[in-house]
Motif scaffolding. Structure first.
Motif, PDB file in Angstrom:
ATOM      1  N   MET B 143    -144.203 -34.199 -21.116  1.00  0.00           N
ATOM      2  CA  MET B 143    -143.887 -34.951 -20.084  1.00  0.00           C
ATOM      3  C   MET B 143    -145.050 -36.174 -19.188  1.00  0.00           C
ATOM      4  O   MET B 143    -145.664 -37.565 -19.564  1.00  0.00           O
ATOM      5  N   PHE B 144    -146.092 -35.636 -19.112  1.00  0.00           N
ATOM      6  CA  PHE B 144    -147.045 -35.498 -18.551  1.00  0.00           C
ATOM      7  C   PHE B 144    -148.238 -35.127 -19.462  1.00  0.00           C
ATOM      8  O   PHE B 144    -148.386 -34.371 -19.592  1.00  0.00           O
ATOM      9  N   PHE B 145    -149.566 -35.908 -18.781  1.00  0.00           N
ATOM     10  CA  PHE B 145    -150.503 -35.466 -19.701  1.00  0.00           C
ATOM     11  C   PHE B 145    -150.821 -33.710 -19.255  1.00  0.00           C
ATOM     12  O   PHE B 145    -151.697 -33.139 -19.750  1.00  0.00           O
ATOM     13  N   CYS B 146    -150.660 -33.848 -18.364  1.00  0.00           N
ATOM     14  CA  CYS B 146    -150.676 -32.099 -18.081  1.00  0.00           C
ATOM     15  C   CYS B 146    -149.376 -31.302 -17.694  1.00  0.00           C
ATOM     16  O   CYS B 146    -150.097 -30.717 -17.107  1.00  0.00           O
ATOM     17  N   GLY B 147    -148.467 -31.800 -18.452  1.00  0.00           N
ATOM     18  CA  GLY B 147    -147.425 -30.761 -18.580  1.00  0.00           C
ATOM     19  C   GLY B 147    -146.378 -31.221 -17.916  1.00  0.00           C
ATOM     20  O   GLY B 147    -145.725 -32.604 -18.314  1.00  0.00           O
ATOM     21  N   THR B 149    -145.946 -31.402 -14.394  1.00  0.00           N
ATOM     22  CA  THR B 149    -146.026 -32.266 -12.857  1.00  0.00           C
ATOM     23  C   THR B 149    -147.372 -33.107 -13.220  1.00  0.00           C
ATOM     24  O   THR B 149    -148.361 -32.948 -14.547  1.00  0.00           O
ATOM     25  N   ILE B 150    -147.907 -34.406 -12.516  1.00  0.00           N
ATOM     26  CA  ILE B 150    -148.883 -35.032 -12.369  1.00  0.00           C
ATOM     27  C   ILE B 150    -149.862 -34.172 -12.501  1.00  0.00           C
ATOM     28  O   ILE B 150    -150.137 -33.000 -11.342  1.00  0.00           O
ATOM     29  N   GLY B 151    -150.929 -34.071 -12.552  1.00  0.00           N
ATOM     30  CA  GLY B 151    -152.041 -33.651 -12.948  1.00  0.00           C
ATOM     31  C   GLY B 151    -153.613 -34.382 -12.888  1.00  0.00           C
ATOM     32  O   GLY B 151    -153.554 -35.405 -12.882  1.00  0.00           O
ATOM     33  N   LEU B 152    -153.969 -33.682 -12.672  1.00  0.00           N
ATOM     34  CA  LEU B 152    -155.859 -34.509 -13.230  1.00  0.00           C
ATOM     35  C   LEU B 152    -156.399 -35.792 -13.902  1.00  0.00           C
ATOM     36  O   LEU B 152    -156.177 -36.446 -13.651  1.00  0.00           O
ATOM     37  N   ALA B 153    -155.688 -35.167 -15.061  1.00  0.00           N
ATOM     38  CA  ALA B 153    -155.740 -36.210 -16.398  1.00  0.00           C
ATOM     39  C   ALA B 153    -154.427 -37.220 -15.530  1.00  0.00           C
ATOM     40  O   ALA B 153    -154.886 -38.667 -16.210  1.00  0.00           O
TER      41      ALA B 153
END
Lengths: 270, 224
Positions: B143-147, B149-153
């Protein structure tokens, strides 16, 4: 294409291409080594990874990329940048030199001293200077090697004159009276800056510019000597004369074949 | 949660300032925001960031940190709740890699196509699309670059989610269309609607005006 021409050209010093190309290495790779590093002898960025691995006492297989060619493994493991160094650990590639160094520090945290400082603020200071060094300063200094005319010389001189006093100033704050930016042992910022020392010496010899000047940046001169004589660094730091030969060779090739636009020399590799 | 005095120096329109705000929001950190006038920089800013004299600068308990990427890592390491980096070293390296990718490979051609026209713009556009395809590829199965949930990337790539549509509007060049980039489109929507990002964006009309003026001034310079 470039490789075969270079090794058969009698004008070219044979020692530059002494290092075996990737194909030879694959044959020796029959055993299943879990840690490989794609690098080259002249690349300051590959050196960063090698210093980190040496600091941790970790064994690895060095796969040497030859200037002017990109091996299949390199293209496969770093398709985005197609550049060295690439660390391949259990088959998984890690790219970008300072990301690799941090990875090594995290994976082998228990082995050897910490490469990154433990305090978040000190880490931030180190990272700040690394961004400065890599983004603002050295890449353009290296580019000036392309032309060794007066303009390029002046540009290199100015860049070095701007950057080094800032780092001279930062040293006591980072080192807190010890030998390195990282304190008692070589750390993250030491590696990031120190990897350029071979090239800095080469530039000094080629241009007559005094980059690391006892009179202007005495602390950095002392630090540079300690860094270069460190066990983790000695064996991987190229000699200035070797780098000068290498530069002349690349320039000769570029002058002889003006159509070659995309020379992939290891000095540009990250 | 560690308490401390946190100040953030920024300007309303800077995406680099915004990514720091997102990170602080994820961590639930309260801070004092100081709007700078870049044509008349405050003494504090010059004191806190003497090397670059730029925003963002975050000051924690009197100690300044500059460079948005550096600030993000500092925030992650100082406030341990709601981590924006995974535990696994390889996944961490990958997250950092994508942050660098945005800076090195993606933002430059997108910026170039925005400030140019004609052949230069065409070439920049082609390069931007090529690099957007790499991001699209990376989103496969995530879903997001970091899996999940929203992360650094995601935070680092995040500004593109609201800046690209503005560039598209001004240049009339479509970059992220649903047909070629279904995953990126989905990511942009999810990201912009997330609690972290919602209501945090600079005012749209004001941004549009500012960017229009920017493009015009670059084109004018180019024509001289």
């Amino acid at each position: 294409m470039l490789t075969s021409k270079a090794t058969s050209d009698p004008r070219l010093p044979s020692n530059i291409f002494l290092h075996s190309n990737f194909r030879e290495n694959t044959e020796r790779m029959a055993g299943d080594l879990e840690l490989k590093l794609l690098g080259s002898w002249a690349s300051p960025f590959a050196m960063r990874a090698r210093i980190a691995l040496n600091l941790k006492g970790v064994g690895y297989e060095l796969l040497k990329e030859v200037s002017g060619t990109k091996s299949e493994l390199l293209l496969k493991s770093n398709p985005v940048y197609k550049k060295i160094p690439v660390l391949i650990h259990h088959g998984k590639p890690i790219c970008e030199s300072m990301i690799i160094v941090q990875y090594i520090d995290e994976v082998w945290a228990a082995a050897g001293p910490s490469i990154l400082p433990s305090d978040p603020y000190e880490r931030a200071i180190a990272r700040f200077w690394i961004v400065y060094i890599d983004d603002k300063w050295f890449p353009s200094s290296l580019r000036t090697l392309r032309g060794l005319n007066e303009e390029a010389k002046a540009e290199a001189e100015e860049q070095l004159a701007n950057a080094l006093p800032l780092l001279e100033d930062a040293f006591p704050k980072c080192s807190k009276g010890k030998d390195f930016f990282g304190g008692e042992t070589i750390g993250y910022l030491d590696i990031a800056l120190g990897c350029y020392l071979g090239w800095i010496k080469a530039i000094e010899k080629m241009t007559g510019i005094k980059a690391l000047d006892e009179a202007k940046t005495p602390t950095l001169v002392g630090w540079a000597e300690r860094f270069c004589s460190g066990d983790a660094v000695k064996e991987v730091m190229p000699e200035a004369d070797e780098l000068i030969e290498f530069t002349k060779l690349i320039q000769a090739i570029m002058n002889a074949a003006p159509g070659r636009q995309n020379m992939h020399v290891s000095k540009n590799d990250r | 949660m560690e308490k401390g005095d946190v100040k953030l120096f920024g300007i309303w329109s800077s995406p680099f300032v915004l990514i720091v705000k997102w990170a602080l929001r994820i961590k639930g950190v309260e801070y004092e925001y100081i709007e700078e006038d870049l044509s008349n920089k405050s003494n504090l800013l010059l004191e806190y960031n003497p090397v670059h004299k730029k925003v963002p600068v975050m000051v924690h308990n009197g100690k300044p940190i500059a460079e948005s990427a550096v600030i993000l890592e500092y925030i992650e390491e100082t406030w341990k709740n709601n981590p924006i980096l995974p535990d696994d070293p390889y996944e961490r390296a990958m997250a950092r890699f994508w942050c660098k990718f945005v800076v090195d490979k993606l933002s430059p051609p997108i910026w170039r196509l925005f400030i140019s026209q004609g052949k230069e713009q065409e070439e920049a556009y082609a390069l931007a699309i090529e690099n957007l395809k790499i991001l699209e590829q990376e989103l496969q199965g995530k879903m997001f670059f970091c899996g999940e949930t929203i992360g650094l990337a995601d935070i680092s790539i995040g500004p593109l989610a609201y800046v690209m549509p503005i560039y598209e509007e001004i240049t009339k060049l479509k970059m992220v269309d649903a047909e070629r980039f279904p995953l990126l489109c989905a990511w942009m929507e999810a990201f912009l609607n997330s609690p972290v990002v919602k209501d945090s964006l600079p005012p749209g009309e004001k941004l549009l005006l500012k960017y229009r003026a920017l493009r015009e001034s670059f084109l004018a310079k180019g024509n001289k």
